[in-house]
Design a protein around this motif. Structure first.
Motif, PDB file in Angstrom:
ATOM      1  N   THR A  19       0.847  -1.191   0.000  1.00 41.82           N
ATOM      2  CA  THR A  19       0.000   0.000   0.000  1.00 41.82           C
ATOM      3  C   THR A  19       0.880   1.238   0.000  1.00 41.82           C
ATOM      4  O   THR A  19       1.996   1.220   0.499  1.00 41.82           O
ATOM      5  CB  THR A  19      -0.932   0.064   1.227  1.00 41.82           C
ATOM      6  OG1 THR A  19      -0.132   0.069   2.412  1.00 41.82           O
ATOM      7  CG2 THR A  19      -1.902  -1.090   1.267  1.00 41.82           C
ATOM      8  N   VAL A  20       0.375   2.292  -0.602  1.00 38.63           N
ATOM      9  CA  VAL A  20       1.013   3.602  -0.505  1.00 38.63           C
ATOM     10  C   VAL A  20       0.512   4.178   0.818  1.00 38.63           C
ATOM     11  O   VAL A  20      -0.687   4.214   1.073  1.00 38.63           O
ATOM     12  CB  VAL A  20       0.601   4.492  -1.694  1.00 38.63           C
ATOM     13  CG1 VAL A  20       1.172   5.885  -1.528  1.00 38.63           C
ATOM     14  CG2 VAL A  20       1.054   3.876  -3.002  1.00 38.63           C
ATOM     15  N   GLN A  21       1.429   4.570   1.654  1.00 37.68           N
ATOM     16  CA  GLN A  21       1.067   5.029   2.994  1.00 37.68           C
ATOM     17  C   GLN A  21       0.350   6.375   2.966  1.00 37.68           C
ATOM     18  O   GLN A  21       0.526   7.163   2.050  1.00 37.68           O
ATOM     19  CB  GLN A  21       2.314   5.136   3.868  1.00 37.68           C
ATOM     20  CG  GLN A  21       3.023   3.812   4.043  1.00 37.68           C
ATOM     21  CD  GLN A  21       2.152   2.743   4.683  1.00 37.68           C
ATOM     22  OE1 GLN A  21       1.445   3.000   5.650  1.00 37.68           O
ATOM     23  NE2 GLN A  21       2.186   1.548   4.140  1.00 37.68           N
ATOM     24  N   GLU A  22      -0.426   6.589   3.995  1.00 39.08           N
ATOM     25  CA  GLU A  22      -1.165   7.847   4.132  1.00 39.08           C
ATOM     26  C   GLU A  22      -0.221   9.032   4.022  1.00 39.08           C
ATOM     27  O   GLU A  22       0.894   8.998   4.500  1.00 39.08           O
ATOM     28  CB  GLU A  22      -1.865   7.897   5.497  1.00 39.08           C
ATOM     29  CG  GLU A  22      -2.973   6.909   5.648  1.00 39.08           C
ATOM     30  CD  GLU A  22      -3.634   7.007   7.006  1.00 39.08           C
ATOM     31  OE1 GLU A  22      -3.700   8.113   7.565  1.00 39.08           O
ATOM     32  OE2 GLU A  22      -4.066   5.967   7.496  1.00 39.08           O
ATOM     33  N   GLY A  23      -0.667  10.052   3.383  1.00 46.98           N
ATOM     34  CA  GLY A  23       0.100  11.283   3.290  1.00 46.98           C
ATOM     35  C   GLY A  23       1.065  11.344   2.116  1.00 46.98           C
ATOM     36  O   GLY A  23       1.421  12.422   1.693  1.00 46.98           O
ATOM     37  N   GLU A  24       1.515  10.200   1.603  1.00 44.18           N
ATOM     38  CA  GLU A  24       2.466  10.212   0.494  1.00 44.18           C
ATOM     39  C   GLU A  24       1.840  10.804  -0.767  1.00 44.18           C
ATOM     40  O   GLU A  24       2.522  11.395  -1.588  1.00 44.18           O
ATOM     41  CB  GLU A  24       2.986   8.807   0.204  1.00 44.18           C
ATOM     42  CG  GLU A  24       3.933   8.300   1.266  1.00 44.18           C
ATOM     43  CD  GLU A  24       4.458   6.910   0.965  1.00 44.18           C
ATOM     44  OE1 GLU A  24       4.291   6.428  -0.163  1.00 44.18           O
ATOM     45  OE2 GLU A  24       5.031   6.312   1.882  1.00 44.18           O
ATOM     46  N   LEU A  25       0.549  10.616  -0.930  1.00 44.53           N
ATOM     47  CA  LEU A  25      -0.151  11.156  -2.091  1.00 44.53           C
ATOM     48  C   LEU A  25      -1.155  12.229  -1.703  1.00 44.53           C
ATOM     49  O   LEU A  25      -1.979  12.629  -2.509  1.00 44.53           O
ATOM     50  CB  LEU A  25      -0.883  10.034  -2.842  1.00 44.53           C
ATOM     51  CG  LEU A  25      -0.003   8.950  -3.439  1.00 44.53           C
ATOM     52  CD1 LEU A  25      -0.855   7.856  -4.063  1.00 44.53           C
ATOM     53  CD2 LEU A  25       0.922   9.540  -4.489  1.00 44.53           C
ATOM     54  N   GLY A  26      -1.102  12.673  -0.462  1.00 48.11           N
ATOM     55  CA  GLY A  26      -2.056  13.668   0.004  1.00 48.11           C
ATOM     56  C   GLY A  26      -3.434  13.082   0.245  1.00 48.11           C
ATOM     57  O   GLY A  26      -4.421  13.791   0.244  1.00 48.11           O
ATOM     58  N   ASN A  27      -3.495  11.782   0.426  1.00 50.69           N
ATOM     59  CA  ASN A  27      -4.750  11.075   0.628  1.00 50.69           C
ATOM     60  C   ASN A  27      -4.792  10.572   2.064  1.00 50.69           C
ATOM     61  O   ASN A  27      -3.769  10.228   2.646  1.00 50.69           O
ATOM     62  CB  ASN A  27      -4.831   9.896  -0.358  1.00 50.69           C
ATOM     63  CG  ASN A  27      -6.213   9.334  -0.470  1.00 50.69           C
ATOM     64  OD1 ASN A  27      -7.078   9.625   0.339  1.00 50.69           O
ATOM     65  ND2 ASN A  27      -6.418   8.518  -1.472  1.00 50.69           N
ATOM     66  N   ASP A  28      -5.971  10.496   2.645  1.00 53.31           N
ATOM     67  CA  ASP A  28      -6.096  10.045   4.026  1.00 53.31           C
ATOM     68  C   ASP A  28      -6.086   8.526   4.167  1.00 53.31           C
ATOM     69  O   ASP A  28      -5.872   8.019   5.253  1.00 53.31           O
ATOM     70  CB  ASP A  28      -7.388  10.580   4.652  1.00 53.31           C
ATOM     71  CG  ASP A  28      -7.323  12.080   4.889  1.00 53.31           C
ATOM     72  OD1 ASP A  28      -6.204  12.619   4.939  1.00 53.31           O
ATOM     73  OD2 ASP A  28      -8.382  12.698   5.020  1.00 53.31           O
ATOM     74  N   GLU A  29      -6.335   7.787   3.084  1.00 50.18           N
ATOM     75  CA  GLU A  29      -6.408   6.334   3.179  1.00 50.18           C
ATOM     76  C   GLU A  29      -5.308   5.684   2.353  1.00 50.18           C
ATOM     77  O   GLU A  29      -4.953   6.173   1.281  1.00 50.18           O
ATOM     78  CB  GLU A  29      -7.770   5.847   2.676  1.00 50.18           C
ATOM     79  CG  GLU A  29      -8.910   6.335   3.543  1.00 50.18           C
ATOM     80  CD  GLU A  29     -10.229   5.712   3.132  1.00 50.18           C
ATOM     81  OE1 GLU A  29     -10.218   4.592   2.592  1.00 50.18           O
ATOM     82  OE2 GLU A  29     -11.247   6.353   3.360  1.00 50.18           O
ATOM     83  N   PRO A  30      -4.752   4.550   2.848  1.00 52.52           N
ATOM     84  CA  PRO A  30      -3.739   3.840   2.056  1.00 52.52           C
ATOM     85  C   PRO A  30      -4.346   3.286   0.766  1.00 52.52           C
ATOM     86  O   PRO A  30      -5.505   2.884   0.735  1.00 52.52           O
ATOM     87  CB  PRO A  30      -3.284   2.701   2.955  1.00 52.52           C
ATOM     88  CG  PRO A  30      -4.078   2.780   4.196  1.00 52.52           C
ATOM     89  CD  PRO A  30      -5.011   3.930   4.111  1.00 52.52           C
TER      90      PRO A  30
END
Length: 64
Positions: A19-30
């Protein structure tokens, strides 16, 4: 499409997921992901895989 034994083994050895961790894409969910490199065939050409083939390999792996 039916995968060959060599293609199935390649996918089992080279499949990456996570999973892409929270915050890496500015999203709250992985966000889950699956990645697999292209397979080099004996003639030097590349074999890419479509999502259905990757899912087939994952289902097969879960049955073993």
């Amino acid at each position: 499409m039916m995968l060959t034994k060599d293609e199935m083994e390649f996918l089992k050895r080279n499949l990456s997921s996570g999973t892409v961790q929270e915050g890496e894409l500015g999203n709250d969910e992985p966000i889950p992901f699956v990645a697999v490199p292209n397979m080099r065939k004996p003639d030097g050409s590349l074999r890419s895989f479509i999502l259905d083939e990757i899912l087939e390999a994952l289902r097969f792996e879960g049955e073993e």
